[in-house]
Design an enzyme around this catalytic site. Sequence first.
Site, short mmCIF file in Angstrom:
data_model
loop_
_atom_site.label_atom_id
_atom_site.label_comp_id
_atom_site.label_asym_id
_atom_site.label_seq_id
_atom_site.Cartn_x
_atom_site.Cartn_y
_atom_site.Cartn_z
N ARG A 314 -2.99 -14.15 8.26
CA ARG A 314 -2.27 -14.59 9.61
C ARG A 314 -0.88 -14.33 9.79
O ARG A 314 -0.80 -13.97 11.28
CB ARG A 314 -2.57 -16.41 9.26
N TYR A 318 -1.08 -12.70 13.40
CA TYR A 318 -0.59 -13.46 14.57
C TYR A 318 0.99 -13.54 14.46
O TYR A 318 1.43 -14.64 15.04
CB TYR A 318 -1.23 -14.73 14.59
N CYS A 380 -0.22 -2.00 0.78
CA CYS A 380 0.30 -0.72 1.14
C CYS A 380 0.46 -0.89 2.80
O CYS A 380 -0.12 -0.08 3.43
CB CYS A 380 -0.52 0.52 0.81
N1 LLP Z 1 -14.87 -23.94 18.54
C1 LLP Z 1 -15.00 -22.68 18.88
C2 LLP Z 1 -15.84 -22.34 19.76
C3 LLP Z 1 -13.91 -21.80 18.13
O1 LLP Z 1 -14.04 -20.37 18.67
C4 LLP Z 1 -13.23 -22.25 17.28
C5 LLP Z 1 -12.27 -21.56 16.98
C6 LLP Z 1 -13.06 -23.59 17.19
C7 LLP Z 1 -14.09 -24.58 17.67
C8 LLP Z 1 -12.01 -24.23 16.06
O2 LLP Z 1 -10.72 -24.01 16.65
P1 LLP Z 1 -9.51 -24.86 15.78
O3 LLP Z 1 -10.06 -26.37 15.94
O4 LLP Z 1 -9.73 -24.29 14.23
O5 LLP Z 1 -8.44 -24.51 16.29
N2 LLP Z 1 -7.83 -17.08 13.04
C9 LLP Z 1 -7.09 -17.56 14.09
C10 LLP Z 1 -7.79 -18.82 14.75
C11 LLP Z 1 -9.10 -18.22 15.47
C12 LLP Z 1 -9.88 -19.46 16.14
C13 LLP Z 1 -11.20 -19.08 16.41
N3 LLP Z 1 -11.86 -20.05 17.35
C14 LLP Z 1 -5.88 -18.44 13.29
O6 LLP Z 1 -5.53 -18.01 11.84
O7 LLP Z 1 -5.21 -18.95 13.71
#
Ligand code: LLP
Length: 452
Positions: A314, A318, A380
């Site tokens: 992360r 990001y 790396c």
């Molecule tokens: N529903 C859908 C259709 C989604 O695409 C996602 C996340 C969620 C629910 C869940 O979202 P949450 O409640 O976790 O915010 N890798 C990134 C976050 C990518 C989120 C993708 N979709 C990070 O590490 O911040």
Amino acid sequence: MKLTHFNYRDGGLRIENAAAADLARRFGTPLYVYSRQSLRDAFSRVKGAFSEASTTVCYSVKSCGNLSILKLLREAGAGFDIVSGGELYRVIKAGGDPRKIVFAGVAKSDDEIAKALEHDILMLNVESEAELDNIQAVAASMGRVAPVALRLNPDVDGKTHAKTTTGKKENKFGIDLANASRLVRNIAEQPNIRLLGVDAHIGSPINDVVPYRQAMERIAAFIRDHRSPRAVLEYLNIGGGYGSLYRNERVPDFADYAAVIVPHVKATGCKLIVEPGRSIAANSAALLTRVLYVKDNGFKHFTIVDAGMNDLIRPAMYDSYHFCWPAEYDGIPPSPLFDSPGATGYFQREEEEAGIVGNQALRNIDAEGLILTDVVGPICESSDYFAKGRRIPVPERGNLMAVFSAGAYGFSMSSNYNARPRPAEVLVEGDDARVIRERERYEDLVAGESGS
Ligand code: LLP
């Protein structure tokens, strides 16, 4: 929301009643450590907050999909939000109820659609006209009727990181309202489709309720305008994206989100689906990592640890903030994660010092014994870091560090880059700690390769 089951006492970090130092000795590092009670608490908080509507909480498997975690959330009553055949496999293996599974994603393959229909899941969230046509074709070939929701793109700015915003018209997700309207009106042309509802997911994390309010207004209006006997639209799925505390940002409570979502749901008479991932998993785990080396090139100070961006990507991906602090420490770390009075001053200073390198005065160890350092890993790449320009107690080889808020999109985004076996995952319950995923071995790295 501070960490509930991660506390510093008796000279160090405890996850529930387990001392981080003991866990690191027993299971090695890098190590993901989850608190069972944190996961359960977060789940019941979200369930409670949305209880005024008829709600299914579909935990977002992508955030952290370990079987034991899916199982414990299933036992607490969770449904699941999935985005691949692999996630469907995981949920079924964890005993998840197919009638509480919703399947999103812009690129479901024929095989994934067929598997979802075979398992009789609650619904597929359709992201384009082409996909709707294909689901119709696959369902027809199986002699089935596919339950679907249309994923709307409400063109709302979630005001989050550009890489994780999903609800704007320039994003690949969902169907714009004009096209969705046409699809609903023509739904009779798709005899093997049963249109159960609409859904949206506007991004992640969204630390503000306003985008939800805007999205809900548009979605509720859409539902009112498009209901018909062929389009019952009994479900409204507003997705996930609820925030979780990482640094010192203001994060709404589940109740704040519910306050702008639930009234619209009630007005439409729909059943509600929410898909939280991060808000359940992020602050339910820490990544423990050992300091291997300390390096000072006269310009900059580096704390080199044994976890890398392959374990937690992360920050590299990001620029996200994860609070890092020694796991063996007598006191309360300066972070709102621990409700610490020292947090405000710590972050203020961090902002003042941001971007400063090579300034000898600032690089000096301060009165509290803190040094300005970059916490970096062994990979790396210069993007391999967990913290940049952070003040931490002067590190030494062998110290144990905790990288907090690592439960969501931590292990689930990990890889074997640089041929590094992925860490073990441990679940703590009270004093008890058990391995829920073994540390990978070198043999695992080449499993499936022919070598020919
Ligand atoms: N529903 C859908 C259709 C989604 O695409 C996602 C996340 C969620 C629910 C869940 O979202 P949450 O409640 O976790 O915010 N890798 C990134 C976050 C990518 C989120 C993708 N979709 C990070 O590490 O911040």
